[in-house]
Design a protein around this motif. Sequence first.
Motif, PDB file in Angstrom:
ATOM      1  N   ALA A  28       0.831  -1.205   0.000  1.00 51.86           N
ATOM      2  CA  ALA A  28       0.000   0.000   0.000  1.00 51.86           C
ATOM      3  C   ALA A  28       0.868   1.258   0.000  1.00 51.86           C
ATOM      4  CB  ALA A  28      -0.947  -0.005   1.196  1.00 51.86           C
ATOM      5  N   GLU A  29       1.957   1.252   0.753  1.00 52.53           N
ATOM      6  CA  GLU A  29       2.891   2.400   0.760  1.00 52.53           C
ATOM      7  C   GLU A  29       3.460   2.624  -0.642  1.00 52.53           C
ATOM      8  OE1 GLU A  29       3.937   4.723   2.906  1.00 52.53           O
ATOM      9  OE2 GLU A  29       2.801   4.014   4.632  1.00 52.53           O
ATOM     10  N   ALA A  30       3.925   1.553  -1.268  1.00 51.58           N
ATOM     11  CA  ALA A  30       4.500   1.657  -2.613  1.00 51.58           C
ATOM     12  C   ALA A  30       3.451   2.112  -3.622  1.00 51.58           C
ATOM     13  CB  ALA A  30       5.099   0.321  -3.035  1.00 51.58           C
ATOM     14  N   GLU A 118      -2.207   0.699 -13.419  1.00 49.08           N
ATOM     15  CA  GLU A 118      -2.983  -0.467 -12.993  1.00 49.08           C
ATOM     16  C   GLU A 118      -2.164  -1.767 -13.004  1.00 49.08           C
ATOM     17  OE1 GLU A 118      -7.360  -2.455 -13.755  1.00 49.08           O
ATOM     18  OE2 GLU A 118      -6.663  -0.860 -15.071  1.00 49.08           O
ATOM     19  N   ALA A 119      -1.453  -2.044 -14.074  1.00 48.08           N
ATOM     20  CA  ALA A 119      -0.666  -3.279 -14.148  1.00 48.08           C
ATOM     21  C   ALA A 119       0.464  -3.264 -13.122  1.00 48.08           C
ATOM     22  CB  ALA A 119      -0.100  -3.464 -15.557  1.00 48.08           C
ATOM     23  N   GLN A 120       1.115  -2.130 -12.959  1.00 49.98           N
ATOM     24  CA  GLN A 120       2.218  -2.037 -11.997  1.00 49.98           C
ATOM     25  C   GLN A 120       1.702  -2.194 -10.562  1.00 49.98           C
ATOM     26  OE1 GLN A 120       4.813   1.279 -12.682  1.00 49.98           O
ATOM     27  NE2 GLN A 120       6.114   0.787 -10.953  1.00 49.98           N
ATOM     28  N   ASP A 123       1.294  -5.778  -9.876  1.00 50.43           N
ATOM     29  CA  ASP A 123       2.613  -6.377  -9.655  1.00 50.43           C
ATOM     30  C   ASP A 123       3.138  -6.081  -8.250  1.00 50.43           C
ATOM     31  OD1 ASP A 123       2.553  -7.351 -12.238  1.00 50.43           O
ATOM     32  OD2 ASP A 123       3.893  -5.809 -13.050  1.00 50.43           O
ATOM     33  N   VAL A 124       2.932  -4.848  -7.780  1.00 48.44           N
ATOM     34  CA  VAL A 124       3.410  -4.456  -6.443  1.00 48.44           C
ATOM     35  C   VAL A 124       2.747  -5.313  -5.374  1.00 48.44           C
ATOM     36  CG1 VAL A 124       3.268  -2.609  -4.706  1.00 48.44           C
ATOM     37  CG2 VAL A 124       4.066  -2.085  -7.013  1.00 48.44           C
ATOM     38  N   PHE A 125       1.425  -5.447  -5.446  1.00 46.45           N
ATOM     39  CA  PHE A 125       0.718  -6.246  -4.446  1.00 46.45           C
ATOM     40  C   PHE A 125       1.042  -7.730  -4.597  1.00 46.45           C
ATOM     41  CE2 PHE A 125      -1.688  -2.383  -3.892  1.00 46.45           C
ATOM     42  CZ  PHE A 125      -1.937  -2.386  -2.530  1.00 46.45           C
ATOM     43  N   LEU A 129       2.809 -10.357  -1.800  1.00 47.64           N
ATOM     44  CA  LEU A 129       2.165 -11.591  -1.359  1.00 47.64           C
ATOM     45  C   LEU A 129       3.065 -12.802  -1.596  1.00 47.64           C
ATOM     46  CD1 LEU A 129      -1.508 -10.942  -2.477  1.00 47.64           C
ATOM     47  CD2 LEU A 129      -0.558 -10.826  -0.179  1.00 47.64           C
ATOM     48  N   LEU A 130       3.813 -12.775  -2.692  1.00 54.52           N
ATOM     49  CA  LEU A 130       4.723 -13.902  -2.957  1.00 54.52           C
ATOM     50  C   LEU A 130       5.839 -13.997  -1.925  1.00 54.52           C
ATOM     51  CD1 LEU A 130       5.052 -13.768  -6.842  1.00 54.52           C
ATOM     52  CD2 LEU A 130       3.902 -15.518  -5.462  1.00 54.52           C
TER      53      LEU A 130
END
Length: 133
Positions: A28-30, A118-120, A123-125, A129-130
């Motif tokens: 969320a910060e990123a 949107e795509a980035q 990827d961030v979230f 999670l990974l």
Amino acid sequence: MGFQAKDDALRKLNGLGGRFQGSLNQAAEAAGQLLVETSRKGQAHGPKTGFRYGGHQASAPGEYSAPRTHALYNSTAYEVTGSGFVFGVGTEYGGYQEFGTTNMKPRPNLQQSYETNEAQLRDVFGAQLLLLF
């Protein structure tokens, strides 16, 4: 699966809740930083093809707002909360810019920033999670 492997798996699962919240907060910060930066860049440097008022080049409908006082630019911010994050502006007229009025078509600063990234954002979230496993 032996007892040791089961114990290791259970230890990992037991610590997952706190790590999950921490990972979401980092994502969320990123995401908030990315959205604010994109919106501010669009306001400051995006194309402006609206009317010219003296020395001020206004934005046309659908473009990022053209800063005149920089109040909208300066109030574009995000906040990470316990359940996610909020991205918005803190001026009285921010909603009018974003959604338009009966006399003015929208200048969707927040929506454009989201659509651009949107795509980035996914990827961030997803990357955070990974890292949990």
